[in-house]
Design a protein around this motif. Structure first.
Motif, short mmCIF file in Angstrom:
data_model
loop_
_atom_site.label_atom_id
_atom_site.label_comp_id
_atom_site.label_asym_id
_atom_site.label_seq_id
_atom_site.Cartn_x
_atom_site.Cartn_y
_atom_site.Cartn_z
N ASP A 1 -21.09 25.26 17.88
CA ASP A 1 -20.54 26.34 17.05
C ASP A 1 -19.14 26.75 17.51
O ASP A 1 -18.27 27.02 16.69
N PHE A 2 -18.92 26.77 18.83
CA PHE A 2 -17.59 27.11 19.35
C PHE A 2 -16.58 26.07 18.85
O PHE A 2 -15.51 26.43 18.35
N ALA A 3 -16.92 24.82 18.98
CA ALA A 3 -16.01 23.73 18.56
C ALA A 3 -15.72 23.80 17.06
O ALA A 3 -14.57 23.63 16.64
N GLN A 4 -16.74 24.08 16.26
CA GLN A 4 -16.54 24.19 14.81
C GLN A 4 -15.65 25.38 14.46
O GLN A 4 -14.79 25.29 13.60
N THR A 5 -15.84 26.49 15.14
CA THR A 5 -15.10 27.71 14.83
C THR A 5 -13.66 27.66 15.31
O THR A 5 -12.75 28.07 14.60
N TYR A 6 -13.45 27.14 16.51
CA TYR A 6 -12.12 27.22 17.14
C TYR A 6 -11.39 25.89 17.25
O TYR A 6 -10.26 25.84 17.74
N GLY A 7 -12.03 24.81 16.80
CA GLY A 7 -11.35 23.51 16.78
C GLY A 7 -11.12 22.91 18.15
O GLY A 7 -10.23 22.08 18.33
N ARG A 8 -11.89 23.34 19.10
CA ARG A 8 -11.74 22.84 20.47
C ARG A 8 -13.07 22.99 21.19
O ARG A 8 -13.83 23.91 20.91
N ALA A 9 -13.34 22.09 22.13
CA ALA A 9 -14.58 22.19 22.90
C ALA A 9 -14.66 23.52 23.63
O ALA A 9 -13.64 24.06 24.06
N LYS A 10 -15.86 24.03 23.74
CA LYS A 10 -16.06 25.27 24.49
C LYS A 10 -15.71 25.01 25.96
O LYS A 10 -16.05 23.96 26.51
N PRO A 11 -15.01 25.95 26.59
CA PRO A 11 -14.64 25.72 27.99
C PRO A 11 -15.86 25.65 28.90
O PRO A 11 -16.83 26.38 28.71
N ALA A 12 -15.78 24.75 29.89
CA ALA A 12 -16.82 24.68 30.91
C ALA A 12 -16.70 25.93 31.78
O ALA A 12 -15.65 26.58 31.80
N VAL A 13 -17.74 26.26 32.51
CA VAL A 13 -17.72 27.48 33.31
C VAL A 13 -16.63 27.46 34.37
O VAL A 13 -16.17 28.51 34.82
N ASP A 14 -16.17 26.26 34.77
CA ASP A 14 -15.12 26.18 35.80
C ASP A 14 -13.75 25.81 35.23
O ASP A 14 -12.81 25.56 35.97
N ALA A 15 -13.62 25.82 33.90
CA ALA A 15 -12.32 25.51 33.27
C ALA A 15 -11.33 26.64 33.54
O ALA A 15 -11.71 27.81 33.60
N VAL A 16 -10.05 26.27 33.67
CA VAL A 16 -9.00 27.29 33.79
C VAL A 16 -8.84 27.94 32.43
O VAL A 16 -8.59 27.28 31.42
N MET A 17 -9.02 29.26 32.40
CA MET A 17 -8.91 30.03 31.17
C MET A 17 -7.88 31.14 31.39
O MET A 17 -8.06 31.97 32.28
N ILE A 18 -6.82 31.13 30.60
CA ILE A 18 -5.78 32.14 30.71
C ILE A 18 -5.83 33.01 29.46
O ILE A 18 -5.90 32.49 28.34
N PHE A 19 -5.80 34.31 29.66
CA PHE A 19 -5.86 35.25 28.55
C PHE A 19 -4.54 35.98 28.41
O PHE A 19 -3.95 36.41 29.39
N SER A 20 -4.08 36.11 27.17
CA SER A 20 -2.83 36.79 26.87
C SER A 20 -3.06 37.80 25.75
O SER A 20 -3.95 37.63 24.92
N CYS A 21 -2.23 38.84 25.72
CA CYS A 21 -2.28 39.82 24.64
C CYS A 21 -0.84 40.23 24.35
O CYS A 21 0.05 39.39 24.35
N LYS A 22 -0.58 41.50 24.14
CA LYS A 22 0.80 41.93 23.91
C LYS A 22 1.50 42.28 25.22
O LYS A 22 2.61 41.83 25.47
N ALA A 23 0.85 43.09 26.05
CA ALA A 23 1.51 43.54 27.28
C ALA A 23 0.66 43.37 28.54
O ALA A 23 1.07 43.81 29.60
N GLY A 24 -0.51 42.80 28.44
CA GLY A 24 -1.32 42.50 29.62
C GLY A 24 -2.62 43.25 29.78
O GLY A 24 -3.51 42.78 30.47
N GLY A 25 -2.77 44.41 29.15
CA GLY A 25 -3.98 45.21 29.31
C GLY A 25 -5.23 44.54 28.76
O GLY A 25 -6.24 44.42 29.46
N ARG A 26 -5.17 44.10 27.53
CA ARG A 26 -6.34 43.44 26.93
C ARG A 26 -6.59 42.09 27.60
O ARG A 26 -7.74 41.65 27.73
N ALA A 27 -5.53 41.42 28.05
CA ALA A 27 -5.69 40.14 28.75
C ALA A 27 -6.50 40.34 30.02
O ALA A 27 -7.39 39.54 30.33
#
Length: 110
Positions: free
Chosen positions: A54-80
């Motif tokens: 479902d993740f792959a169908q929705t977002y067009g990419r494989a779901k990240p593995a639990v140890d994958a590097v995941m970087i979060f961004s927003c507008k100024a850093g709070g939500r990230a």
């Protein structure tokens, strides 16, 4: 914390994930970070709990593995920061926020 240089290099690292947790209306106003996947913060927990198919169908990419590097961004850093904490709570071990987020990205791209 992720740095501007790391985020800029994301397109060269398909094993890493860059999630933009801003709302769609914000993306339309400003633009998007290259190679980022938009998942608004309000939808993030649900998205990261989706079955892999479902993740792959929705977002067009494989779901990240639990140890994958995941970087979060927003507008100024709070939500990230909140998004990285949420991902960590869900068991992802390499979740980090891009503190400068869109504000820094835009300033350095000019």
């Amino acid at each position: 914390m992720a740095t501007y240089e790391e985020v800029k290099d994301i397109p060269n690292h398909p094993e890493k994930y860059l999630f933009d947790v801003r709302n769609e209306s914000e993306l339309k106003e400003t633009g998007i970070l290259p190679a980022s996947i938009n998942i608004p913060l309000t939808e993030l927990e649900k998205a990261l709990n989706l079955p892999e198919k479902d993740f792959a169908q929705t977002y067009g990419r494989a779901k990240p593995a639990v140890d994958a590097v995941m970087i979060f961004s927003c507008k100024a850093g709070g939500r990230a920061a909140r998004a990285a904490n949420l991902a960590s709570t869900l068991g992802f071990t390499n979740a980090k926020a891009y503190a400068g987020s869109w504000t820094e990205w835009q300033a350095k791209q000019s």
